[in-house]
Design an enzyme around this catalytic site. Structure first.
Site, PDB file in Angstrom:
ATOM      1  N   CYS A  93       0.839  -1.203   0.000  1.00 54.40           N
ATOM      2  CA  CYS A  93       0.000   0.000   0.000  1.00 54.40           C
ATOM      3  C   CYS A  93       0.873   1.251   0.000  1.00 54.40           C
ATOM      4  O   CYS A  93       1.891   1.315   0.691  1.00 54.40           O
ATOM      5  CB  CYS A  93      -0.912  -0.012   1.227  1.00 54.40           C
ATOM      6  SG  CYS A  93      -2.058   1.377   1.249  1.00 54.40           S
ATOM      7  N   CYS A 134       0.375   4.691   7.025  1.00 52.46           N
ATOM      8  CA  CYS A 134      -0.272   4.546   8.337  1.00 52.46           C
ATOM      9  C   CYS A 134       0.667   3.800   9.300  1.00 52.46           C
ATOM     10  O   CYS A 134       1.048   2.648   9.026  1.00 52.46           O
ATOM     11  CB  CYS A 134      -1.592   3.804   8.181  1.00 52.46           C
ATOM     12  SG  CYS A 134      -2.593   4.455   6.823  1.00 52.46           S
ATOM     13  N   CYS A 154       0.184   0.067  10.396  1.00 51.09           N
ATOM     14  CA  CYS A 154      -0.274  -0.943   9.445  1.00 51.09           C
ATOM     15  C   CYS A 154       0.837  -1.811   8.855  1.00 51.09           C
ATOM     16  O   CYS A 154       1.849  -1.312   8.361  1.00 51.09           O
ATOM     17  CB  CYS A 154      -1.055  -0.274   8.324  1.00 51.09           C
ATOM     18  SG  CYS A 154      -1.859  -1.476   7.239  1.00 51.09           S
ATOM     19  N   CYS A 206     -16.849  -8.808   5.639  1.00 51.03           N
ATOM     20  CA  CYS A 206     -16.161  -7.535   5.404  1.00 51.03           C
ATOM     21  C   CYS A 206     -14.878  -7.777   4.602  1.00 51.03           C
ATOM     22  O   CYS A 206     -13.993  -8.516   5.042  1.00 51.03           O
ATOM     23  CB  CYS A 206     -15.852  -6.896   6.752  1.00 51.03           C
ATOM     24  SG  CYS A 206     -14.965  -5.343   6.588  1.00 51.03           S
ATOM     25  N   CYS A 263     -19.789  -5.772   3.508  1.00 48.98           N
ATOM     26  CA  CYS A 263     -19.054  -4.572   3.931  1.00 48.98           C
ATOM     27  C   CYS A 263     -17.742  -4.577   3.164  1.00 48.98           C
ATOM     28  O   CYS A 263     -17.141  -5.645   2.982  1.00 48.98           O
ATOM     29  CB  CYS A 263     -18.786  -4.646   5.435  1.00 48.98           C
ATOM     30  SG  CYS A 263     -17.762  -3.275   6.029  1.00 48.98           S
ATOM     31  N   CYS A 298     -19.581   2.504   8.604  1.00 48.92           N
ATOM     32  CA  CYS A 298     -18.847   1.834   9.680  1.00 48.92           C
ATOM     33  C   CYS A 298     -17.584   2.658   9.876  1.00 48.92           C
ATOM     34  O   CYS A 298     -16.740   2.725   8.975  1.00 48.92           O
ATOM     35  CB  CYS A 298     -18.526   0.404   9.245  1.00 48.92           C
ATOM     36  SG  CYS A 298     -17.402  -0.444  10.372  1.00 48.92           S
ATOM     37  N   ARG A 349     -18.260  -2.022  17.992  1.00 44.48           N
ATOM     38  CA  ARG A 349     -17.585  -3.304  17.738  1.00 44.48           C
ATOM     39  C   ARG A 349     -16.259  -3.423  18.474  1.00 44.48           C
ATOM     40  O   ARG A 349     -15.364  -2.586  18.333  1.00 44.48           O
ATOM     41  CB  ARG A 349     -17.357  -3.509  16.236  1.00 44.48           C
ATOM     42  CG  ARG A 349     -16.632  -4.837  15.949  1.00 44.48           C
ATOM     43  CD  ARG A 349     -16.604  -5.235  14.477  1.00 44.48           C
ATOM     44  NE  ARG A 349     -17.920  -5.163  13.917  1.00 44.48           N
ATOM     45  CZ  ARG A 349     -18.273  -4.303  12.961  1.00 44.48           C
ATOM     46  NH1 ARG A 349     -17.393  -3.500  12.445  1.00 44.48           N
ATOM     47  NH2 ARG A 349     -19.504  -4.279  12.524  1.00 44.48           N
TER      48      ARG A 349
HETATM   49  N1  SAM Z   1      -6.782   0.625   3.131  1.00 44.34           N
HETATM   50  C1  SAM Z   1      -8.059   0.917   3.656  1.00 44.34           C
HETATM   51  C2  SAM Z   1      -8.039   2.020   4.686  1.00 44.34           C
HETATM   52  O1  SAM Z   1      -7.013   2.287   5.249  1.00 44.34           O
HETATM   53  O2  SAM Z   1      -9.097   2.588   4.918  1.00 44.34           O
HETATM   54  C3  SAM Z   1      -8.758  -0.309   4.235  1.00 44.34           C
HETATM   55  C4  SAM Z   1      -7.978  -1.339   5.023  1.00 44.34           C
HETATM   56  S1  SAM Z   1      -7.315  -0.785   6.596  1.00 44.34           S
HETATM   57  C5  SAM Z   1      -6.269  -2.126   7.010  1.00 44.34           C
HETATM   58  C6  SAM Z   1      -8.718  -0.846   7.700  1.00 44.34           C
HETATM   59  C7  SAM Z   1      -8.526  -0.374   9.112  1.00 44.34           C
HETATM   60  O3  SAM Z   1      -7.914  -1.401   9.882  1.00 44.34           O
HETATM   61  C8  SAM Z   1      -7.643   0.829   9.365  1.00 44.34           C
HETATM   62  O4  SAM Z   1      -8.293   2.024   9.118  1.00 44.34           O
HETATM   63  C9  SAM Z   1      -7.311   0.677  10.839  1.00 44.34           C
HETATM   64  O5  SAM Z   1      -8.242   1.376  11.624  1.00 44.34           O
HETATM   65  C10 SAM Z   1      -7.404  -0.831  11.073  1.00 44.34           C
HETATM   66  N2  SAM Z   1      -6.075  -1.397  11.345  1.00 44.34           N
HETATM   67  C11 SAM Z   1      -5.098  -1.621  10.440  1.00 44.34           C
HETATM   68  N3  SAM Z   1      -4.005  -2.124  11.029  1.00 44.34           N
HETATM   69  C12 SAM Z   1      -4.268  -2.216  12.349  1.00 44.34           C
HETATM   70  C13 SAM Z   1      -3.528  -2.637  13.479  1.00 44.34           C
HETATM   71  N4  SAM Z   1      -2.263  -3.050  13.373  1.00 44.34           N
HETATM   72  N5  SAM Z   1      -4.104  -2.600  14.693  1.00 44.34           N
HETATM   73  C14 SAM Z   1      -5.394  -2.176  14.811  1.00 44.34           C
HETATM   74  N6  SAM Z   1      -6.147  -1.759  13.785  1.00 44.34           N
HETATM   75  C15 SAM Z   1      -5.598  -1.771  12.555  1.00 44.34           C
HETATM   76  C1  DTB Z   2     -11.587  -2.332  11.583  1.00 44.69           C
HETATM   77  O1  DTB Z   2     -11.878  -1.323  12.258  1.00 44.69           O
HETATM   78  N1  DTB Z   2     -10.712  -3.256  11.969  1.00 44.69           N
HETATM   79  C2  DTB Z   2     -10.548  -4.270  10.952  1.00 44.69           C
HETATM   80  C3  DTB Z   2     -11.568  -3.829   9.876  1.00 44.69           C
HETATM   81  N2  DTB Z   2     -12.085  -2.618  10.401  1.00 44.69           N
HETATM   82  C4  DTB Z   2     -11.183  -3.723   8.473  1.00 44.69           C
HETATM   83  C5  DTB Z   2      -9.140  -4.467  10.525  1.00 44.69           C
HETATM   84  C6  DTB Z   2      -8.201  -4.807  11.660  1.00 44.69           C
HETATM   85  C7  DTB Z   2      -6.866  -5.068  11.118  1.00 44.69           C
HETATM   86  C8  DTB Z   2      -5.917  -5.541  12.168  1.00 44.69           C
HETATM   87  C9  DTB Z   2      -4.550  -5.774  11.667  1.00 44.69           C
HETATM   88  C10 DTB Z   2      -4.445  -6.773  10.569  1.00 44.69           C
HETATM   89  O2  DTB Z   2      -4.912  -7.937  10.704  1.00 44.69           O
HETATM   90  O3  DTB Z   2      -3.824  -6.451   9.540  1.00 44.69           O
HETATM   91 FE1  SF4 Z   3      -2.862   1.198   3.381  1.00 44.30          FE
HETATM   92 FE2  SF4 Z   3      -2.854   0.029   5.757  1.00 44.30          FE
HETATM   93 FE3  SF4 Z   3      -3.150   2.653   5.593  1.00 44.30          FE
HETATM   94 FE4  SF4 Z   3      -5.147   1.038   4.746  1.00 44.30          FE
HETATM   95  S1  SF4 Z   3      -4.401   1.252   6.845  1.00 44.30           S
HETATM   96  S2  SF4 Z   3      -4.327   2.842   3.705  1.00 44.30           S
HETATM   97  S3  SF4 Z   3      -3.927  -0.685   3.974  1.00 44.30           S
HETATM   98  S4  SF4 Z   3      -1.320   1.492   4.976  1.00 44.30           S
END
Ligand code: SAM
Ligand code: DTB
Ligand code: SF4
Length: 325
Positions: A56, A60, A63, A100, A131, A191, A263
């Site tokens: 990506c 973030c 992530c 989702c 979702c 959501c 949630r």
């Molecule tokens: N790329 C899209 C975005 O950022 O909106 C969708 C996927 S992103 C992985 C969805 C959500 O997962 C993020 O907005 C974040 O709130 C949550 N998330 C991602 N990594 C996480 C982590 N290590 N711990 C907790 N929540 C996480």
């Molecule tokens: C949300 O708030 N949490 C989910 C879902 N929406 C998409 C994602 C959590 C991701 C946790 C880290 C991972 O497994 O990559």
């Molecule tokens: Fe990309 Fe992860 Fe950020 Fe979503 S949360 S935009 S997958 S870096």
């Protein structure tokens, strides 16, 4: 409580007062509101799948999927529709009512969107709610998703506007709010929630809750994630949040957004059974169910079934969700 009493004008100070209440007073207030709006012994369950993993372009800090961090994540191209349908059917067979689908994109291209629309139609045909979480959307893209029959769009604010720049620099808070407006304008259920334990202050948590609860319509679903610390990400090694602080935040989300599903999201696998039980008492009534989140492990399903059994909690059906609102 009826819809006339829903507030959209909270100040950060007022919310901080709630977060600062003695724990027992806070949980009592939250549980009372919860009971006025929902069956307190039933929890909605959603399952997750990563339909496109890694590489990506966003940065973030939490992530595993950012190309800018040195995580050892295995990247995957956009999954075939048949694979997604198979996973959705397996989730449905285990009791999930919503599927989702998450993609590691800053935003989908129009070609990506066509493929995702096919997934939405196919998962819907199984009788599940759909979702997706695909990053930023234009108004036209939100309209296309609506046309495909999408039920929910997940797009988290993640944290307060004040703390946001410490976590993400490649997009703005305003960008997030704009996508959420496009989604809402199309009549897709919203959501949106955030992540705790990223080094933010209690005031930041109050400020994030204010952003969510002062939206023109409260998000239908509010995921509260505990940071899952992934080696190689900038936030790896952040001091652990006091579990009571997490529970307090759930309770205040319940008080501010009485009719939304709150949630208990990422991080559940590392929480004790007792902490999860307190989250349900505080008003959490939804969770992610299944062995995996997107790229990390979730709590084991056998453990979840046993916990529900010990607590007398039932899986909420799709029909019960509709009557709750
Ligand atoms: N790329 C899209 C975005 O950022 O909106 C969708 C996927 S992103 C992985 C969805 C959500 O997962 C993020 O907005 C974040 O709130 C949550 N998330 C991602 N990594 C996480 C982590 N290590 N711990 C907790 N929540 C996480
Ligand atoms: C949300 O708030 N949490 C989910 C879902 N929406 C998409 C994602 C959590 C991701 C946790 C880290 C991972 O497994 O990559
Ligand atoms: Fe990309 Fe992860 Fe950020 Fe979503 S949360 S935009 S997958 S870096």
């Amino acid at each position: 409580m009826n819809s006339q009493t829903l507030r959209h004008d909270w100040s950060i100070d007022e919310i901080e007062v709630l977060l600062n209440l003695p724990f027992n007073d806070l949980l009592f207030r939250a549980q009372t509101i919860h009971r006025n709006n929902f069956d307190p012994n039933s929890v909605q369950v959603s399952s997750l799948i990563s339909i496109k993993t890694g590489s990506c372009s966003e940065d973030c800090g939490y992530c595993s999927q950012s190309a800018k961090h040195g995580t050892d994540l295995e990247k995957e191209r956009l999954l075939p529709v048949a694979d997604v349908v198979k996973a959705a059917q397996a989730a449905k067979d285990k009791g999930s009512t919503r599927f989702c689908m998450g993609a590691a994109w800053r935003n989908p291209t129009d070609a990506n969107l066509q493929h995702v629309k096919d997934m939405i139609v196919a998962v819907h045909d199984l009788g599940m709610e759909t979702c997706v979480t695909l990053g930023m959307l234009t108004g036209e893209q939100a309209a296309e998703l609506k046309e495909a029959g999408l039920d929910y769009y997940n797009h988290n604010l993640d944290t307060s506007p004040e703390f946001y720049g410490n976590v993400v620099t490649t997009r703005t808070y305003e960008d997030r709010l704009k996508t959420l407006s496009h989604v809402r304008e199309q009549g897709i259920s919203v959501c949106s929630g955030g992540i705790l334990g990223m080094g933010e202050s209690r005031r930041d948590r109050a400020s994030m809750l204010r952003e969510l609860s002062n939206m023109v319509k409260h998000p239908d679903s509010v995921p509260v994630n505990m940071l899952v610390q992934v080696e190689g990400t900038p936030l790896y090694g952040t001091a652990e949040l006091d579990p009571f602080e997490f529970i307090r935040t759930i309770a205040v989300a319940r008080i501010l957004m009485p009719k939304s599903h709150v949630r208990l999201s990422a991080g559940r696998g590392d929480m004790s059974d007792e902490m999860q039980a307190l989250c349900f008492l505080a008003g959490a009534n939804s969770m992610f169910y299944g062995e995996r989140l997107l790229t990390t492990d979730n709590s084991e399903t056998s453990r979840d079934v046993e916990l529900f059994d010990r607590l007398g909690i039932a899986f909420q059906s799709k029909d019960e969700q509709l009557t709750a609102h």
